[in-house]
Design a protein around this motif. Structure first.
Motif, PDB file in Angstrom:
ATOM      1  N   GLU A   1      38.708  73.126  22.480  1.00 41.38           N
ATOM      2  CA  GLU A   1      38.561  71.961  21.602  1.00 41.38           C
ATOM      3  C   GLU A   1      37.562  70.945  22.145  1.00 41.38           C
ATOM      4  N   VAL A   2      37.216  71.053  23.434  1.00 41.89           N
ATOM      5  CA  VAL A   2      36.278  70.090  24.030  1.00 41.89           C
ATOM      6  C   VAL A   2      34.889  70.325  23.434  1.00 41.89           C
ATOM      7  N   ARG A   3      34.187  69.267  23.157  1.00 39.70           N
ATOM      8  CA  ARG A   3      32.874  69.359  22.518  1.00 39.70           C
ATOM      9  C   ARG A   3      32.008  68.183  22.941  1.00 39.70           C
ATOM     10  N   MET A   4      30.721  68.342  22.798  1.00 33.39           N
ATOM     11  CA  MET A   4      29.786  67.251  23.064  1.00 33.39           C
ATOM     12  C   MET A   4      30.033  66.128  22.064  1.00 33.39           C
ATOM     13  N   GLY A   5      30.080  64.900  22.571  1.00 39.46           N
ATOM     14  CA  GLY A   5      30.336  63.749  21.719  1.00 39.46           C
ATOM     15  C   GLY A   5      31.797  63.383  21.602  1.00 39.46           C
ATOM     16  N   MET A   6      32.694  64.205  22.166  1.00 34.33           N
ATOM     17  CA  MET A   6      34.126  63.889  22.104  1.00 34.33           C
ATOM     18  C   MET A   6      34.416  62.591  22.846  1.00 34.33           C
ATOM     19  N   ARG A   7      35.207  61.734  22.231  1.00 32.66           N
ATOM     20  CA  ARG A   7      35.625  60.493  22.878  1.00 32.66           C
ATOM     21  C   ARG A   7      36.828  60.787  23.781  1.00 32.66           C
ATOM     22  N   VAL A   8      36.773  60.289  25.017  1.00 35.86           N
ATOM     23  CA  VAL A   8      37.834  60.534  25.990  1.00 35.86           C
ATOM     24  C   VAL A   8      38.219  59.231  26.678  1.00 35.86           C
ATOM     25  N   LYS A   9      39.405  59.238  27.272  1.00 35.95           N
ATOM     26  CA  LYS A   9      39.883  58.078  28.024  1.00 35.95           C
ATOM     27  C   LYS A   9      40.419  58.550  29.370  1.00 35.95           C
ATOM     28  N   ALA A  10      40.375  57.657  30.362  1.00 30.26           N
ATOM     29  CA  ALA A  10      40.831  57.998  31.709  1.00 30.26           C
ATOM     30  C   ALA A  10      42.348  58.039  31.765  1.00 30.26           C
ATOM     31  N   VAL A  11      42.857  59.001  32.523  1.00 32.51           N
ATOM     32  CA  VAL A  11      44.282  59.066  32.841  1.00 32.51           C
ATOM     33  C   VAL A  11      44.405  58.791  34.329  1.00 32.51           C
ATOM     34  N   TRP A  12      44.992  57.654  34.672  1.00 30.89           N
ATOM     35  CA  TRP A  12      45.089  57.246  36.063  1.00 30.89           C
ATOM     36  C   TRP A  12      46.322  57.865  36.717  1.00 30.89           C
ATOM     37  N   LYS A  13      46.215  58.122  38.002  1.00 30.71           N
ATOM     38  CA  LYS A  13      47.379  58.548  38.761  1.00 30.71           C
ATOM     39  C   LYS A  13      48.377  57.401  38.841  1.00 30.71           C
ATOM     40  N   PRO A  14      49.639  57.664  39.213  1.00 29.38           N
ATOM     41  CA  PRO A  14      50.602  56.571  39.392  1.00 29.38           C
ATOM     42  C   PRO A  14      50.086  55.539  40.398  1.00 29.38           C
ATOM     43  N   ARG A  15      50.391  54.286  40.145  1.00 36.01           N
ATOM     44  CA  ARG A  15      49.855  53.185  40.949  1.00 36.01           C
ATOM     45  C   ARG A  15      50.107  53.380  42.433  1.00 36.01           C
ATOM     46  N   GLU A  16      51.250  53.935  42.813  1.00 39.09           N
ATOM     47  CA  GLU A  16      51.560  54.082  44.236  1.00 39.09           C
ATOM     48  C   GLU A  16      50.689  55.140  44.909  1.00 39.09           C
ATOM     49  N   GLU A  17      49.956  55.931  44.147  1.00 33.71           N
ATOM     50  CA  GLU A  17      49.084  56.952  44.716  1.00 33.71           C
ATOM     51  C   GLU A  17      47.631  56.507  44.818  1.00 33.71           C
ATOM     52  N   TRP A  18      47.337  55.281  44.368  1.00 35.33           N
ATOM     53  CA  TRP A  18      45.962  54.804  44.429  1.00 35.33           C
ATOM     54  C   TRP A  18      45.527  54.585  45.874  1.00 35.33           C
ATOM     55  N   THR A  19      44.305  55.012  46.173  1.00 40.49           N
ATOM     56  CA  THR A  19      43.724  54.838  47.512  1.00 40.49           C
ATOM     57  C   THR A  19      42.284  54.376  47.352  1.00 40.49           C
ATOM     58  N   TYR A  20      41.562  54.390  48.476  1.00 37.29           N
ATOM     59  CA  TYR A  20      40.136  54.077  48.445  1.00 37.29           C
ATOM     60  C   TYR A  20      39.282  55.339  48.262  1.00 37.29           C
ATOM     61  N   ASP A  21      39.908  56.451  47.825  1.00 35.89           N
ATOM     62  CA  ASP A  21      39.189  57.717  47.717  1.00 35.89           C
ATOM     63  C   ASP A  21      38.411  57.844  46.416  1.00 35.89           C
ATOM     64  N   GLY A  22      37.760  56.785  46.004  1.00 34.98           N
ATOM     65  CA  GLY A  22      36.869  56.854  44.856  1.00 34.98           C
ATOM     66  C   GLY A  22      37.576  57.271  43.590  1.00 34.98           C
ATOM     67  N   LEU A  23      36.913  58.118  42.819  1.00 34.40           N
ATOM     68  CA  LEU A  23      37.409  58.486  41.501  1.00 34.40           C
ATOM     69  C   LEU A  23      38.606  59.418  41.540  1.00 34.40           C
ATOM     70  N   ASP A  24      39.117  59.751  42.725  1.00 32.74           N
ATOM     71  CA  ASP A  24      40.350  60.523  42.805  1.00 32.74           C
ATOM     72  C   ASP A  24      41.523  59.749  42.227  1.00 32.74           C
ATOM     73  N   ASN A  25      41.407  58.422  42.125  1.00 32.78           N
ATOM     74  CA  ASN A  25      42.482  57.637  41.518  1.00 32.78           C
ATOM     75  C   ASN A  25      42.619  57.938  40.032  1.00 32.78           C
ATOM     76  N   VAL A  26      41.541  58.409  39.416  1.00 35.04           N
ATOM     77  CA  VAL A  26      41.594  58.870  38.031  1.00 35.04           C
ATOM     78  C   VAL A  26      41.927  60.354  38.070  1.00 35.04           C
ATOM     79  N   SER A  27      43.089  60.728  37.559  1.00 40.41           N
ATOM     80  CA  SER A  27      43.507  62.130  37.577  1.00 40.41           C
ATOM     81  C   SER A  27      42.564  62.988  36.749  1.00 40.41           C
ATOM     82  N   HIS A  28      42.233  62.520  35.531  1.00 41.07           N
ATOM     83  CA  HIS A  28      41.358  63.272  34.636  1.00 41.07           C
ATOM     84  C   HIS A  28      41.073  62.413  33.417  1.00 41.07           C
TER      85      HIS A  28
END
Length: 332
Positions: free
Chosen positions: A287-314
Motif C-alpha cells: 500500500e506504500v506509494r510515492m506521495g503518501m502522507r505519513v506521521k511519526a510514531v514515537w517510542k514510549p517517553r521512557e525510552e527516549w535517548t540522545y540516539d538521534g532518530l532512534d526515538n522515532v520508532s517508524h
C-alpha cells in the motif's frame, strides 16, 4: 565538556557551547566468500602448507594474487613454498591492543618465505626488540587446531628449520568462506549543531536548520553545503511528511529486527527541503506509494535517548490525502 572559543582576533573569549560526546561500539561478524584463489591459500593453511601462485614474470606471490600484476590475467599456477623465511622489515609493538595476536610485546614483520618472491605480513613472537632484526631467519608456528584462516599460522618464531604442523581435523571440502569478528570502539563528539538536534530529539522535537539559500536541512548540517557558512537558524518541524521514494525489503539477513517484508522510505517532513531515510510500517507494504502522507510514531517517553532518530520508532500512514506530485518531484 566546556572550554572557550576565540572571538575574532582579539583577546575576548566567550564560553564554548556544551557539546555531546559518547563512547560507541560497533560489533558484528563479517561473513564473506573467498573465491578460488584465497580459498586455495586458506585450505593450504588448514593442511599445514603455505600456498603461493606464480606470475607471468616467474615470481611467486604469497599470499596468492587472483590476477597477474603484470598482465592482469587470471593466475592459476599454484605452488607450495616453505614455512621458513627471512624478516625483510619489522615494527615493535610495545603495548598490544585488544584483538592483536598477543597480550605481551611482540613484532609485526614482513617475511619472505623460502620459495616466495613477495613478503607476508605476520606476527613474530620475540620477547624484546633486541631479538629481532632484518635478515633474521624465522619459521611458522602452526596453530594446534586449524580451521582455514590466517590464524592457522599462530605466529612466526626464530628458527631456520621447519617445524612439522600438528595434525588438524580432517576436512575434505575446500575453504569457501570466512567469518571475521568486527569489534570497533570509538568516541564520537557531536558538532554544536548536531548537539542542538540531539537534545531536541531527546525532548520529542524535530529540528532542522536553514541554510543561506533558504533550504531547511533535516537533520541539520553543520554548514551550508554551498557556502560553508555555519547553519544556526534552527527550525522546528512537524513530525509528519511525505514519502518521496521507497523500497520494500524482502530479503532476510542476520540480526534483522523486523520480519520482511517491510518498507524503508525517504520521508520529506513538512517544512523541510531534504528527505531522510526511515521505516514506514503500520500498513501492508504493497500500500506504500510515492506521495503518501505519513506521521511519526514515537517510542514510549521512557525510552527516549540522545540516539538521534532512534526515538522515532517508524512512520505510518496519516490518513490524509496523498500529496501532489509537484510538491515532491524535485526530490526523486
Amino acid at each position: 565538556m566546556t572550554g572557550t572559543i576565540a572571538k575574532g582576533s582579539g583577546p575576548e573569549t566567550e564560553p564554548a557551547p556544551e557539546v555531546l560526546a559518547a563512547e560507541l561500539r560497533m560489533k558484528f561478524d563479517y561473513t564473506r566468500s573467498v573465491g578460488p584463489t584465497i580459498g586455495r591459500f586458506l585450505t593450504g593453511l588448514r593442511e599445514g602448507r603455505v600456498v603461493g601462485v606464480r606470475g607471468s614474470d616467474g615470481r611467486v606471490i604469497v599470499p596468492p594474487a587472483e590476477y597477474d600484476p603484470v598482465t592482469a590475467e587470471p593466475l592459476t599456477d599454484f605452488v607450495d613454498v616453505a614455512d621458513v623465511g627471512t624478516v625483510q622489515s619489522w615494527s615493535w609493538v610495545a603495548e598490544p591492543l585488544p584483538g592483536q595476536p598477543f597480550d605481551r610485546p611482540f613484532a609485526w614483520a614482513l617475511i619472505k618465505l623460502d620459495g616466495a618472491d613477495t613478503a607476508l605480513l605476520h606476527a613474530v613472537d620475540v620477547a624484546s626488540p633486541e631479538q629481532i632484526h632484518t635478515g633474521l631467519r624465522v619459521r611458522v608456528r602452526w596453530a594446534a587446531e586449524r580451521t582455514g584462516d590466517i590464524h592457522d599460522i599462530a605466529a612466526f618464531e626464530p628458527g631456520d628449520t621447519s617445524a612439522a604442523p600438528a595434525a588438524s581435523a580432517a576436512a575434505d571440502e575446500p575453504v569457501t568462506g570466512i567469518v571475521t569478528p568486527i569489534d570497533l570502539r570509538y568516541k564520537h563528539t557531536a558538532s554544536p549543531q548536531e548537539t542542538v538536534f540531539l537534545k531536541a530529539i531527546a525532548e520529542g522535537r524535530l529540528l532542522g536548520a536553514r541554510a543561506g539559500d533558504g533550504k531547511v536541512y533535516f537533520p541539520p548540517r553543520g554548514a551550508d553545503p554551498r557556502t560553508g557558512e555555519p547553519t544556526e537558524d534552527y527550525v522546528e518541524l512537524a513530525d509528519n511528511g511525505i514519502v518521496t521514494t521507497f523500497c520494500i525489503v524482502n530479503v532476510p539477513f542476520q540480526g534483522q529486527r523486523i520480519k520482511p517484508p517491510y518498507v524503508a522510505a525517504y520521508v520529506l517532513l513538512d517544512g523541510s527541503d531534504i528527505p531522510f531515510l526511515h521505516l514506514v510500517l503500520g500498513c501492508d507494504p504493497a500500500e506504500v506509494r510515492m506521495g503518501m502522507r505519513v506521521k511519526a510514531v514515537w517510542k514510549p517517553r521512557e525510552e527516549w535517548t540522545y540516539d538521534g532518530l532512534d526515538n522515532v520508532s517508524h512512520f505510518e500512514p496519516s490518513g490524509e490525502p496523498d500529496a501532489d506530485y509537484e510538491s515532491f518531484s524535485q526530490h526523486l
